[in-house]
Enzyme design. Sequence first.
Site, PDB file in Angstrom:
ATOM      1  N   GLN A 262      -5.022  -0.299  -1.011  1.00 40.86           N
ATOM      2  CA  GLN A 262      -4.013  -1.158  -0.372  1.00 40.86           C
ATOM      3  C   GLN A 262      -3.021  -1.644  -1.437  1.00 40.86           C
ATOM      4  OE1 GLN A 262      -7.639  -2.010   0.672  1.00 40.86           O
ATOM      5  NE2 GLN A 262      -7.118  -0.189   1.816  1.00 40.86           N
TER       6      GLN A 262
ATOM      7  N   GLY B 162      -5.852   5.631   2.270  1.00 37.20           N
ATOM      8  CA  GLY B 162      -5.587   7.073   2.351  1.00 37.20           C
ATOM      9  C   GLY B 162      -4.820   7.426   1.094  1.00 37.20           C
ATOM     10  N   HIS B 163      -5.481   8.062   0.157  1.00 40.10           N
ATOM     11  CA  HIS B 163      -4.872   8.363  -1.142  1.00 40.10           C
ATOM     12  C   HIS B 163      -4.624   9.861  -1.257  1.00 40.10           C
ATOM     13  CE1 HIS B 163      -6.484   4.376  -3.050  1.00 40.10           C
ATOM     14  NE2 HIS B 163      -5.753   4.193  -1.980  1.00 40.10           N
ATOM     15  N   THR B 164      -3.343  10.219  -1.391  1.00 44.73           N
ATOM     16  CA  THR B 164      -2.961  11.627  -1.358  1.00 44.73           C
ATOM     17  C   THR B 164      -2.765  12.179  -2.769  1.00 44.73           C
ATOM     18  OG1 THR B 164      -1.709  10.991   0.606  1.00 44.73           O
ATOM     19  CG2 THR B 164      -1.377  13.238  -0.212  1.00 44.73           C
TER      20      THR B 164
ATOM     21  N   GLY C 231       0.823  -1.213   0.000  1.00 44.30           N
ATOM     22  CA  GLY C 231       0.000   0.000   0.000  1.00 44.30           C
ATOM     23  C   GLY C 231       0.851   1.255   0.000  1.00 44.30           C
ATOM     24  N   ASP C 232       0.174   2.404  -0.188  1.00 42.88           N
ATOM     25  CA  ASP C 232       0.810   3.732  -0.136  1.00 42.88           C
ATOM     26  C   ASP C 232       1.885   3.934  -1.206  1.00 42.88           C
ATOM     27  OD1 ASP C 232      -0.782   4.138   2.110  1.00 42.88           O
ATOM     28  OD2 ASP C 232       0.770   3.412   3.460  1.00 42.88           O
TER      29      ASP C 232
ATOM     30  N   LYS D  95      -0.851   5.661  -5.372  1.00 39.61           N
ATOM     31  CA  LYS D  95      -1.984   5.382  -6.276  1.00 39.61           C
ATOM     32  C   LYS D  95      -2.831   6.634  -6.515  1.00 39.61           C
ATOM     33  CE  LYS D  95      -3.269   2.138  -3.410  1.00 39.61           C
ATOM     34  NZ  LYS D  95      -2.104   2.015  -2.529  1.00 39.61           N
TER      35      LYS D  95
HETATM   36  P1  GDP Z   1      -1.600   5.760  -1.941  1.00 42.66           P
HETATM   37  O1  GDP Z   1      -2.271   5.193  -0.744  1.00 42.66           O
HETATM   38  O2  GDP Z   1      -1.023   4.701  -2.818  1.00 42.66           O
HETATM   39  O3  GDP Z   1      -2.459   6.718  -2.710  1.00 42.66           O
HETATM   40  O4  GDP Z   1      -0.360   6.576  -1.388  1.00 42.66           O
HETATM   41  P2  GDP Z   1      -0.360   7.588  -0.117  1.00 42.66           P
HETATM   42  O5  GDP Z   1      -1.028   8.835  -0.511  1.00 42.66           O
HETATM   43  O6  GDP Z   1      -0.830   6.898   1.102  1.00 42.66           O
HETATM   44  O7  GDP Z   1       1.201   7.773   0.091  1.00 42.66           O
HETATM   45  C1  GDP Z   1       2.041   8.244  -0.914  1.00 42.66           C
HETATM   46  C2  GDP Z   1       2.721   9.502  -0.390  1.00 42.66           C
HETATM   47  O8  GDP Z   1       3.804   9.829  -1.225  1.00 42.66           O
HETATM   48  C3  GDP Z   1       1.818  10.724  -0.403  1.00 42.66           C
HETATM   49  O9  GDP Z   1       2.205  11.576   0.621  1.00 42.66           O
HETATM   50  C4  GDP Z   1       2.119  11.347  -1.770  1.00 42.66           C
HETATM   51  O10 GDP Z   1       1.870  12.749  -1.784  1.00 42.66           O
HETATM   52  C5  GDP Z   1       3.586  11.080  -1.895  1.00 42.66           C
HETATM   53  N1  GDP Z   1       4.098  10.859  -3.245  1.00 42.66           N
HETATM   54  C6  GDP Z   1       3.494  10.247  -4.307  1.00 42.66           C
HETATM   55  N2  GDP Z   1       4.367  10.152  -5.339  1.00 42.66           N
HETATM   56  C7  GDP Z   1       5.533  10.703  -4.919  1.00 42.66           C
HETATM   57  C8  GDP Z   1       6.838  10.855  -5.514  1.00 42.66           C
HETATM   58  O11 GDP Z   1       7.101  10.461  -6.651  1.00 42.66           O
HETATM   59  N3  GDP Z   1       7.789  11.462  -4.743  1.00 42.66           N
HETATM   60  C9  GDP Z   1       7.544  11.899  -3.482  1.00 42.66           C
HETATM   61  N4  GDP Z   1       8.536  12.468  -2.819  1.00 42.66           N
HETATM   62  N5  GDP Z   1       6.339  11.760  -2.900  1.00 42.66           N
HETATM   63  C10 GDP Z   1       5.360  11.156  -3.595  1.00 42.66           C
HETATM   64  P1  IMO Z   2      -3.820   2.601   0.771  1.00 42.11           P
HETATM   65  O1  IMO Z   2      -4.990   2.391  -0.163  1.00 42.11           O
HETATM   66  C1  IMO Z   2      -1.145   0.822   3.708  1.00 42.11           C
HETATM   67  C2  IMO Z   2      -2.846  -2.197   6.404  1.00 42.11           C
HETATM   68  C3  IMO Z   2      -2.997  -1.852   7.869  1.00 42.11           C
HETATM   69  C4  IMO Z   2      -2.835  -3.228   8.475  1.00 42.11           C
HETATM   70  C5  IMO Z   2      -3.539  -4.129   7.475  1.00 42.11           C
HETATM   71  C6  IMO Z   2      -4.982  -4.448   7.825  1.00 42.11           C
HETATM   72  O2  IMO Z   2      -3.690   3.961   1.319  1.00 42.11           O
HETATM   73  O3  IMO Z   2      -2.574   2.056   0.148  1.00 42.11           O
HETATM   74  P2  IMO Z   2      -7.267  -3.077   7.809  1.00 42.11           P
HETATM   75  O4  IMO Z   2      -7.625  -1.755   8.378  1.00 42.11           O
HETATM   76  O5  IMO Z   2      -7.448  -3.175   6.337  1.00 42.11           O
HETATM   77  O6  IMO Z   2      -7.910  -4.213   8.521  1.00 42.11           O
HETATM   78  O7  IMO Z   2      -5.687  -3.245   8.103  1.00 42.11           O
HETATM   79  O8  IMO Z   2      -3.502  -3.439   6.244  1.00 42.11           O
HETATM   80  N1  IMO Z   2      -3.503  -1.240   5.468  1.00 42.11           N
HETATM   81  C7  IMO Z   2      -2.829  -0.364   4.697  1.00 42.11           C
HETATM   82  N2  IMO Z   2      -1.512  -0.095   4.624  1.00 42.11           N
HETATM   83  N3  IMO Z   2      -2.012   1.451   2.891  1.00 42.11           N
HETATM   84  C8  IMO Z   2      -3.332   1.164   2.940  1.00 42.11           C
HETATM   85  O9  IMO Z   2      -4.206   1.666   2.032  1.00 42.11           O
HETATM   86  C9  IMO Z   2      -3.803   0.257   3.898  1.00 42.11           C
HETATM   87  N4  IMO Z   2      -5.031  -0.226   4.239  1.00 42.11           N
HETATM   88  C10 IMO Z   2      -4.813  -1.143   5.188  1.00 42.11           C
HETATM   89  O10 IMO Z   2      -1.996  -0.959   8.281  1.00 42.11           O
HETATM   90  O11 IMO Z   2      -1.488  -3.592   8.497  1.00 42.11           O
HETATM   91 MG    MG Z   3      -2.264   5.388   1.344  1.00 45.46          MG
END
Ligand code: GDP
Ligand code: IMO
Ligand code: MG
Length: 420
Positions: free
Chosen positions: A221, A40-42, A12-13, A16
């Site tokens: 995720q 949590g999609h930023t 995850g993170d 996306k």
């Molecule tokens: P998601 O859950 O896959 O949408 O990702 P998150 O939003 O949880 O986490 C990605 C983090 O990295 C966020 O704070 C984005 O703003 C940041 N981000 C995304 N792409 C880049 C990149 O290429 N470089 C940097 N430095 N930050 C990025």
């Molecule tokens: P995005 O879409 C990262 C992790 C939790 C935990 C496990 C199970 O932002 O990438 P849950 O609440 O689903 O029962 O938690 O999955 N987890 C994530 N880790 N990014 C996420 O979503 C996540 N959604 C759940 O931290 O380990």
């Molecule tokens: Mg996220």
Amino acid sequence: MKVDVLLGLQWGDEGKGKVVDVLTPKYDVITRFQGGPNAGHTLEFNNIKHVLHNIPSGIFHTTKMNIIGNGVVLDPISFKQEVDELEAKGMDLSQNLLISKKAHLILPTHRILDAASEASKGKTKIGSTLKGIGPTYMDKTGRNGLRVGDIINNFEAKYEELKKKHEQLLSMYDFEYNIEDFEKGLKEGIECLKKFKLIDSEHKINEYIKNGQTVLAEGAQGTLLDIDFGSYPFVTSSNTICAGACTGMGVAPNKIGEVFGIFKAYCTRVGSGPFPTELEDATGEELREAGHEFGATTGRPRRCGWLDLVALKYSVMINGVTQLIMTKGDVLSSFETIKVATSYIIDGVETTEFPYELPDKIEVGYTELPGWKADLTGMKSEDEFPEELKNYITYLEKELEVPITIVSVGPDRDQTIVRS
Ligand code: GDP
Ligand code: IMO
Ligand code: MG
């Protein structure tokens, strides 16, 4: 037309939300197909950062349609908060957000059950986001759940009945809770949901496909958190993989087009569970600081480590990835040398296959590549990339046998490079 899918290849993170926002202008419709407010999609543009949990990341392009599909679990309370926040920014979502009647509802007692279950596990807890995801999917497969379509008639009576079952379950745990705290905002959340078009989204999505409109499905995720193929039991409760897009939207497998697999140039994980390349040292700390690796949903510090090719190859295979997207290469700019895991050594035997179970501590075989020691964040084209970064990309493409077509070099929309 076919449905393209963008999904995470790690834990995850991967970025996306950012990349879906960047790709949205090319599509007519953006959908979510699984997960819920654990995501949590930023997104960042015009120096403003937005974090989405329930709503697809196409929402800021107001001419595009966004759909919350049947595979999603939706919490009316968290949904209303998100709608309120977006409306406070001047947005009107009523015209470009549709919700499947078949999406299951996360109820207050699901969140309590999540918390009680985690508390009872002690040290072996999953590290859930405590959003009620697991208990809601359990009710779905256990055929007890309530769906968005249930809010139209007699919702309160249906909720009270299910709540009784949940209270019985909760009595088995040594867990104190005040149900009113968890129920705050439920009524308002349900009313908020009623303002939206609640639809049979499988019909709508297939109609879009038939009419030649383009659809992008946004995963939540990541593959290593998938209920079947992730590092079980330290996973989420849905199918995060490409196949989940079919069941989570009602789209046949032969209607899937491109599969965009997104990964960070290193690795992170929030919550518990094995993480072979984790760096529990100053290097890990450096990655966390440079990458601002703190959860977008819970604020928890993310565990950091080197890129893991054993896991990444597995994810590429499971999803049938056709194009790769690499994010956060800019975060590695201070490193002299960059490591990439190429094998695991388990019980003295070297393997390149992602195993049934990952031991907590595992020996890892690494390949070292020279770092690029350059600031990538202002670069606009791949021609500007330092040789070392070009080599890193070529190395990964060769190992993964899929082209890296997009490289993200910062959190902003504009910091995205499409490769030719
Ligand atoms: P998601 O859950 O896959 O949408 O990702 P998150 O939003 O949880 O986490 C990605 C983090 O990295 C966020 O704070 C984005 O703003 C940041 N981000 C995304 N792409 C880049 C990149 O290429 N470089 C940097 N430095 N930050 C990025
Ligand atoms: P995005 O879409 C990262 C992790 C939790 C935990 C496990 C199970 O932002 O990438 P849950 O609440 O689903 O029962 O938690 O999955 N987890 C994530 N880790 N990014 C996420 O979503 C996540 N959604 C759940 O931290 O380990
Ligand atoms: Mg996220």
